[in-house]
Scaffold this active site. Structure first.
Site, PDB file in Angstrom:
ATOM      1  N   LEU A  44       0.933  -1.223  -0.070  1.00  0.00           N
ATOM      2  CA  LEU A  44      -0.024  -0.031  -0.124  1.00  0.00           C
ATOM      3  C   LEU A  44       0.934   1.262  -0.015  1.00  0.00           C
ATOM      4  CD1 LEU A  44      -2.658   1.346  -0.038  1.00  0.00           C
ATOM      5  CD2 LEU A  44      -2.855   1.117   2.446  1.00  0.00           C
ATOM      6  N   GLY A  46       4.112   1.715  -0.961  1.00  0.00           N
ATOM      7  CA  GLY A  46       4.761   1.820  -2.046  1.00  0.00           C
ATOM      8  C   GLY A  46       3.971   1.958  -3.386  1.00  0.00           C
ATOM      9  N   ARG A 331      -4.647  -3.277  21.908  1.00  0.00           N
ATOM     10  CA  ARG A 331      -3.930  -4.833  21.458  1.00  0.00           C
ATOM     11  C   ARG A 331      -3.138  -5.476  22.584  1.00  0.00           C
ATOM     12  NH1 ARG A 331      -3.195  -4.066  15.178  1.00  0.00           N
ATOM     13  NH2 ARG A 331      -5.608  -4.133  14.627  1.00  0.00           N
ATOM     14  N   HIS A 402       2.741  -9.706  14.948  1.00  0.00           N
ATOM     15  CA  HIS A 402       1.765  -9.169  14.107  1.00  0.00           C
ATOM     16  C   HIS A 402       2.432  -7.870  13.224  1.00  0.00           C
ATOM     17  CE1 HIS A 402      -1.735  -7.826  12.306  1.00  0.00           C
ATOM     18  NE2 HIS A 402      -1.807  -6.727  12.841  1.00  0.00           N
TER      19      HIS A 402
HETATM   20  C1  LIG Z   1      -3.113 -10.349   8.769  1.00  0.00           C
HETATM   21  C2  LIG Z   1      -2.999  -8.674   8.936  1.00  0.00           C
HETATM   22  C3  LIG Z   1      -4.197  -7.869   9.043  1.00  0.00           C
HETATM   23  C4  LIG Z   1      -3.920  -6.491   9.174  1.00  0.00           C
HETATM   24  N1  LIG Z   1      -5.121  -5.471   9.323  1.00  0.00           N
HETATM   25  C5  LIG Z   1      -4.869  -4.350   9.223  1.00  0.00           C
HETATM   26  C6  LIG Z   1      -6.096  -3.502   9.485  1.00  0.00           C
HETATM   27  O1  LIG Z   1      -7.244  -3.987   9.376  1.00  0.00           O
HETATM   28  N2  LIG Z   1      -5.863  -2.122   9.304  1.00  0.00           N
HETATM   29  C7  LIG Z   1      -4.670  -1.695   9.431  1.00  0.00           C
HETATM   30  O2  LIG Z   1      -4.681  -0.265   9.391  1.00  0.00           O
HETATM   31  N3  LIG Z   1      -3.617  -2.333   9.351  1.00  0.00           N
HETATM   32  C8  LIG Z   1      -3.811  -3.617   9.458  1.00  0.00           C
HETATM   33  N4  LIG Z   1      -2.536  -4.450   9.295  1.00  0.00           N
HETATM   34  C9  LIG Z   1      -1.036  -3.601   9.167  1.00  0.00           C
HETATM   35  C10 LIG Z   1      -1.083  -3.416   7.732  1.00  0.00           C
HETATM   36  O3  LIG Z   1      -1.586  -4.318   6.739  1.00  0.00           O
HETATM   37  C11 LIG Z   1       0.344  -3.458   7.153  1.00  0.00           C
HETATM   38  O4  LIG Z   1       1.109  -2.849   8.455  1.00  0.00           O
HETATM   39  C12 LIG Z   1       0.607  -2.753   5.972  1.00  0.00           C
HETATM   40  O5  LIG Z   1      -0.057  -3.169   4.943  1.00  0.00           O
HETATM   41  C13 LIG Z   1       2.130  -2.687   5.640  1.00  0.00           C
HETATM   42  O6  LIG Z   1       2.036  -2.179   4.191  1.00  0.00           O
HETATM   43  P1  LIG Z   1       3.558  -1.652   3.656  1.00  0.00           P
HETATM   44  O7  LIG Z   1       2.980  -1.092   2.451  1.00  0.00           O
HETATM   45  O8  LIG Z   1       3.997  -0.964   4.520  1.00  0.00           O
HETATM   46  O9  LIG Z   1       3.963  -3.041   3.363  1.00  0.00           O
HETATM   47  P2  LIG Z   1       3.579  -4.364   2.576  1.00  0.00           P
HETATM   48  O10 LIG Z   1       2.373  -4.179   2.259  1.00  0.00           O
HETATM   49  O11 LIG Z   1       3.946  -5.619   3.485  1.00  0.00           O
HETATM   50  O12 LIG Z   1       4.697  -4.397   1.134  1.00  0.00           O
HETATM   51  C14 LIG Z   1       5.818  -4.506   1.403  1.00  0.00           C
HETATM   52  C15 LIG Z   1       6.265  -4.649  -0.180  1.00  0.00           C
HETATM   53  O13 LIG Z   1       8.033  -4.653  -0.073  1.00  0.00           O
HETATM   54  C16 LIG Z   1       8.345  -5.448  -0.986  1.00  0.00           C
HETATM   55  N5  LIG Z   1       9.606  -6.124  -0.202  1.00  0.00           N
HETATM   56  C17 LIG Z   1       9.947  -6.563   0.895  1.00  0.00           C
HETATM   57  N6  LIG Z   1      11.178  -6.782   0.897  1.00  0.00           N
HETATM   58  C18 LIG Z   1      11.919  -6.435  -0.288  1.00  0.00           C
HETATM   59  C19 LIG Z   1      12.947  -7.017  -0.817  1.00  0.00           C
HETATM   60  N7  LIG Z   1      14.053  -7.287   0.021  1.00  0.00           N
HETATM   61  N8  LIG Z   1      13.199  -6.793  -2.112  1.00  0.00           N
HETATM   62  C20 LIG Z   1      12.257  -6.456  -3.009  1.00  0.00           C
HETATM   63  N9  LIG Z   1      11.031  -6.060  -2.416  1.00  0.00           N
HETATM   64  C21 LIG Z   1      10.799  -6.196  -1.123  1.00  0.00           C
HETATM   65  C22 LIG Z   1       7.214  -6.609  -1.068  1.00  0.00           C
HETATM   66  O14 LIG Z   1       7.456  -7.278  -2.505  1.00  0.00           O
HETATM   67  C23 LIG Z   1       5.952  -5.569  -0.879  1.00  0.00           C
HETATM   68  O15 LIG Z   1       5.733  -5.197  -2.353  1.00  0.00           O
HETATM   69  C24 LIG Z   1      -2.650  -5.942   9.330  1.00  0.00           C
HETATM   70  C25 LIG Z   1      -1.686  -6.912   8.918  1.00  0.00           C
HETATM   71  C26 LIG Z   1      -1.783  -7.968   9.063  1.00  0.00           C
HETATM   72  C27 LIG Z   1      -0.739  -8.890   8.910  1.00  0.00           C
END
Ligand SMILES: Cc1cc2nc3c(=O)[nH]c(=O)nc-3n(C[C@H](O)[C@H](O)[C@H](O)COP(=O)(O)OP(=O)(O)OC[C@H]3O[C@@H](n4cnc5c(N)ncnc54)[C@H](O)[C@@H]3O)c2cc1C
Ligand code: FES
Lengths: 639, 246
Positions: A44, A46, A331, A402
């Site tokens: 989300l 990125g 939590r 989590h």
């Molecule tokens: C089961 C669950 C339910 C949740 N429910 C909620 C909710 O209801 N409300 C809320 O606000 N939050 C919720 N969260 C938390 C939230 O979903 C996450 O914190 C958030 O989506 C993280 O988004 P992000 O874009 O930072 O990373 P991510 O969506 O984890 O994306 C990481 C990205 O980095 C890439 N990546 C990682 N390492 C590398 C690498 N070394 N090389 C290349 N690419 C890499 C991956 O391919 C991916 O594209 C929940 C989390 C979980 C686990």
């Protein structure tokens, strides 16, 4: 000693971001396409950043390890996304959202960043809605809200139990639009293994192409990490099994400070561990606590079926201990309360490591259809995994690893201590203090990507317009590539007898047992020794079949686990350093008589930012003092 | 339980593949299907073999990574269930399970059970979006949408992009995938402005990429782990026709 400067704009809290935007440096549209930005991670955070920066006209190279951005772990977020719209007219405002997050984070987050996160939350909901994200609606056609833990207003927007999926797909469609326009080039199936620094600035990355096995070099004027959290360090967690710490860890080893690594949220409502083969734990969204009531039997070791235990023999312990918030206690509090009951012998299920989450009353009051409408997919998911029907009997749940509040240290620009290296979304540390409130991560991720990076990254790039595109032939790239190859060859050369996963399982157990929901000096020291031992064993015994020049999932895995060993140590060291309890970090030595977390604001009201100074050297701590100017720091009570 | 597995092994995209048999003696009914494959891989790694390459990530039926053609069905025998949600309690002791990659011209095999589903990204980039720049959106409640429409759009939007519809279809058509996205936007006010250009661009791209035609067998709906309805295809056909007519 480097002095940490968070670069917070002066002035009243509510004016800081406006001031920043009004005075930030800009880049002329004609110059933008000459500037390259590498974006690692298209979850989300990125994907939102890629679409916003792409719209502006920068040349974006976006990387992820899955085959497509749509599979990033943001897709799994269930319950919702917060915004201070106050559509319910129940007293919400930017300030209230900010305050709830500061209090929820147990006064360990930075005021200015948190306020800004709240401030951009409404624009985020508008943006997502305009992109066609089908949030739940009322019959009158307006958006619906529900409440989440740790707050007393209804500010959570949702799409059944699939809010993350819908938000991510919205951001991914925005990214796709930029792919069509040619501003974003997508590099999927790439593992970022190192950052390249030229003359003190982040200028590129080294990745492994997960299909051909080739090591590739990519250069840019700035690098943004949006690589998510490292909760998988516990092996069993609610994260996708391939989530990892490698990108952030490589940045740390190149000089980016790592903040509050031990602040890891243990979520109270996950499906419990059922057997030894389990590869992950599945979350049951916190939103269920809106309608579900948590209880255990009053009698220890009561083995009767939940439905056979009469009302008066049930202990609704959250309602009992925290009457003001009841089942919606935050939590960290709810997790510890569950552990307390189970450790005292009141747990349910075969293992005794579970508590009931009961919908009986809600179904009686609202009807099954209403419950199905709100949580249908979660109930189905539960039934598929456990074979039990939660419409007929309570769910059994238990806490699980989590979310990582800790992450790369960033200033107000979301820039790390390496100039030109930004960290957004879960990969940074800035907004959630020692405990994150539900539905505030999606909000932060989308806000960082859509509305904050466009300003702060531009502010940085404004000084780079005369910098020509970087050649990947520079010696800094040679060196970084060599280090990556050396590590890979070292791993392949071990040729031992045990799988990488078997080590990950053992590492996870050490952390869970000794550096999990409760920790103390002794347990943490023990964990440190055990991790060292296991790490040594890993490097002597791990077996990676196959070669590097092909799809090799074991090689990918082993590389990530090698980094988990290192970050595990930093997690423990940070936990040892912080001799207070706050949020998710519960030091048994520091608790109130009632068993609540006891902060020590005099000595620990700071962000611990760790600097890497060598493999066998203790990391160096830098302290960013948290001087609260806009809220009164109080004991955090949900009673 | 005791299980015999017949698994498609293929070194890389160019190599010729073949089925290889494996025996597993200690399969518990509590294991998920992928945990069963994990157990097999653990055995293979320790005994010096090459583990089976397959894709997976969330392991809770939402990311769409997992695929697998199990005993002739994408995602195996259970209705509305992804491979990662499938459990061994759905199989009998002593049974033989055949596991293949998803087969479709537009999904070339990369290794063992991994296929390349990148075509879906290309279709999305052709038009699977609403053109709205960050910062230009109005207050969300300025667009009122009937709950019924919004719920329906949500149902279409729950597609996980796994490709089971393509694997299930004898023509390897991607109509269900494309129509779900087209429908989601067509049902919402926000998506209507670009509806015509969108449907034409996405359908043309799908055709270019070598996905087949739809001949209304509805195997896609039957095998879709998320229960995406073929009503989406009908809606897309209407949208497409009306776009062509105007
Ligand atoms: C089961 C669950 C339910 C949740 N429910 C909620 C909710 O209801 N409300 C809320 O606000 N939050 C919720 N969260 C938390 C939230 O979903 C996450 O914190 C958030 O989506 C993280 O988004 P992000 O874009 O930072 O990373 P991510 O969506 O984890 O994306 C990481 C990205 O980095 C890439 N990546 C990682 N390492 C590398 C690498 N070394 N090389 C290349 N690419 C890499 C991956 O391919 C991916 O594209 C929940 C989390 C979980 C686990
Ligand atoms: S692994 Fe994510 S849907 Fe199966």
């Amino acid at each position: 000693m480097t002095k940490l400067d968070a670069k917070i704009p002066k002035g009243p809290l509510a004016d800081k971001w406006t001031t920043y935007k009004a005075t930030a440096k800009l880049v002329n549209p004609a110059n933008r396409k000459k500037l390259d930005v590498i974006l690692v991670g298209t979850g989300l955070a990125g994907a939102a950043a890629a679409s916003s920066l792409g719209e502006m006209g920068y040349n974006i190279k976006a990387f992820c390890f899955q085959d497509t951005p749509r599979r990033a772990h943001s897709v799994a977020a269930q319950g919702g996304i917060n915004a201070s719209k106050n559509y319910k007219n129940d007293g919400d405002s930017d300030y209230r959202l900010f305050y709830d997050m500061i209090k929820g984070g147990d006064y360990r987050a930075r005021e200015a960043n948190v306020y800004r996160a709240a401030e951009v939350s409404n624009a985020t909901i508008d943006q997502l809605t305009a992109q066609g994200v089908p949030f739940a609606r009322e019959y009158g056609g307006t958006l619906d809200n529900r409440s989440f833990g740790g707050v007393q207003v209804s500010r959570t927007f949702y799409a059944k139990g699939q809010t993350g999926q819908q938000c991510l797909l919205g951001a991914y469609s925005g990214l796709s639009r930029q792919v069509k326009r040619g501003t974003v080039t997508m590099y999927p199936r790439r593992d970022m293994l190192d950052i390249v620094i030229v003359e003190g600035k982040a200028r590129g990355i080294i990745v492994r192409n997960l299909v051909s096995g080739e090591i590739e070099r990519h250069s840019a004027h700035a690098v943004i990490l949006a690589t998510g959290g490292y909760g998988t360090v516990y092996y069993l967690s609610t994260l996708a099994v391939n989530s990892n710490a490698t990108a952030a860890w490589s940045a740390y080893k190149k000089g980016a400070f790592f903040a509050n690594p031990s602040f890891i949220q243990i979520h109270p409502t996950s499906i419990p561990v059922l057997n030894d083969y389990q590869a992950k734990l599945t979350l049951m969204s916190e939103s269920l606590r809106n309608d579900g009531r948590i209880w255990v039997p009053i009698k220890q070791g009561d083995k009767r079926h939940a439905n056979d235990i009469p009302e008066e023999e049930r202990d609704y312990y959250l309602e009992r201990r925290y009457p003001a918030f009841g089942n919606l206690a935050p939590r960290d509090v709810a997790s510890r309360a569950a552990k307390e009951r189970c450790d005292a012998g009141y747990g349910v299920g075969e293992t005794g490591l579970a508590v009931n989450l009961d919908f009986k009353d809600a179904i009686e009051a609202q009807g099954q259809a209403a419950i199905e409408d709100k949580y249908g997919n979660l109930f189905e998911m539960y039934e598929k995994i456990t074979g039990l029907n939660p419409y007929k009997e309570p769910m059994r749940i238990y806490p699980a690893g989590h979310y990582t509040m800790g992450g790369l240290w960033v200033d107000y620009n979301l820039m790390t201590t390496i100039p030109g290296l930004f960290a957004i979304g879960e990969s940074n540390f800035s907004d959630h203090g020692a405990n994150r409130l539900g539905a505030s991560s999606l909000m932060q991720c989308a806000g960082d990507g859509y509305f904050i990076t466009p300003y702060t990254v531009s502010n940085y790039l404004a000084d780079e317009i005369k910098t020509p595109r970087y050649s990947t032939e520079l010696p800094e790239f040679d060196e970084a590539e060599k280090a990556v190859r050396d590590k890979m060859n070292k791993l392949l050369a071990v040729n031992g007898t045990e799988s990488a996963t078997s080590f990950h399982k053992r590492l996870g157990k050490i952390l869970w047992d000794y550096s999990g929901m409760l920790r103390n000096e002794k347990s943490l020291k023990k964990a440190l020794a055990l991790v060292d031992e296991l790490k040594e064993e890993f490097w002597n015994k791990v077996k990676i079949p196959g070669v590097d020049k092909e799809i090799n999932q074991e090689l990918e895995r082993a590389g990530r686990i090698a980094d988990f060993f290192e970050i595990a140590k930093l997690i423990i060291i940070d936990g040892l350093n912080r001799k207070e309890s706050c949020g998710a970090h519960f030091r048994e030595e520091n608790q109130t008589e009632g068993g609540e977390a006891k902060r020590d604001d005099k000595n620990y009201a700071y962000v611990a930012a760790w600097e890497y100074i060598g493999d066998n050297k203790a990391p160096k701590i830098h302290k960013e003092a948290l001087n609260y100017q806009f809220v009164e720091v109080k004991e955090r009570s949900y009673k | 339980m005791k299980i015999t597995l017949k698994i498609w092994r293929q070194k890389n995209a160019k190599a010729k593949g073949k089925f290889v048999d494996y025996e597993l003696n200690e399969v518990s009914t509590e294991m998920s299907f992928l945990e069963m494959l994990d157990a097999l891989n653990e055995k293979l790694i320790i005994s010096g073999g090459e583990p089976i390459a397959f894709e997976h990530d969330c392991r809770e039926g939402i990311c769409g990574c997992c695929s697998l053609y199990i005993n002739g069905q994408p995602h195996g025998p259970e209705e509305k269930t992804t491979t990662c949600e499938l459990h061994m309690r759905s199989f009998k002791d002593g049974s033989t399970i055949t596991i293949e990659p998803f087969r479709a011209k537009a999904f070339p095999v990369m290794k063992d059970l991994i296929v390349d589903r990148n075509g879906f990204d290309k279709i999305m980039a052709a038009g699977g979006f609403v053109s709205i720049d960050a910062g230009s959106a109005q207050d969300s409640n300025s667009i009122l949408i009937k709950k019924k429409n919004s719920d329906e759009a949500f149902n279409s939007a729950t597609c996980i992009g796994c490709g089971a519809c393509v694997a299930a279809c004898k023509n390897a058509s991607a109509m269900l995938f494309v129509s779900a996205k087209v429908s989601q936007f067509a049902l919402l006010e926000q998506g209507k402005v670009e509806a015509k250009e969108r449907v034409v661009a996405m359908v043309n791209k799908m055709d270019d990429l070598g996905f087949g035609n739809c001949t209304n067998t509805y195997a896609c709906e039957a095998e879709c782990p998320k229960g995406i309805s073929v009503a989406n295809i009908a809606r897309m056909n209407r949208e497409f026709l009306s776009a062509k007519l105007t």
